[in-house]
Scaffold this motif. Structure first.
Motif, PDB file in Angstrom:
ATOM      1  N   GLN A   1     -43.469  -3.168 -65.187  1.00 54.22           N
ATOM      2  CA  GLN A   1     -43.824  -1.965 -64.440  1.00 54.22           C
ATOM      3  C   GLN A   1     -43.165  -1.981 -63.054  1.00 54.22           C
ATOM      4  N   PHE A   2     -43.199  -3.105 -62.376  1.00 51.90           N
ATOM      5  CA  PHE A   2     -42.564  -3.232 -61.064  1.00 51.90           C
ATOM      6  C   PHE A   2     -41.059  -2.984 -61.165  1.00 51.90           C
TER       7      PHE A   2
ATOM      8  N   THR B   1     -39.456  -1.246 -63.399  1.00 46.36           N
ATOM      9  CA  THR B   1     -39.224   0.167 -63.676  1.00 46.36           C
ATOM     10  C   THR B   1     -39.301   0.989 -62.396  1.00 46.36           C
ATOM     11  N   TRP B   2     -40.306   0.709 -61.577  1.00 48.56           N
ATOM     12  CA  TRP B   2     -40.436   1.418 -60.307  1.00 48.56           C
ATOM     13  C   TRP B   2     -39.237   1.167 -59.393  1.00 48.56           C
TER      14      TRP B   2
ATOM     15  N   ILE C   1     -36.647   4.019 -58.062  1.00 42.15           N
ATOM     16  CA  ILE C   1     -36.449   4.262 -56.629  1.00 42.15           C
ATOM     17  C   ILE C   1     -34.983   4.081 -56.248  1.00 42.15           C
TER      18      ILE C   1
END
Length: 44
Positions: free
Chosen positions: A23-24, A26-27, A31
């Motif tokens: 998840q990190f 992907t973020w 960004i």
């Protein structure tokens, strides 16, 4: 040496950590892509 039984290890913590890492990542990728698009549009 202790006997090891294949598949008997509790991996809930590992799975939770891996899901958080995905998840990190992907973020961060989203960004970074957003910043690159903004830089391309602002430089035009």
């Amino acid at each position: 040496m202790a006997e090891h039984k294949h598949g008997s290890m509790d991996i809930k913590s590992h799975e939770k950590t891996f899901a958080g890492f995905i998840q990190f990542s992907t973020w961060v990728a989203g960004i970074a892509i957003g910043i690159l698009i903004f830089m391309a549009l602002a430089n035009a």
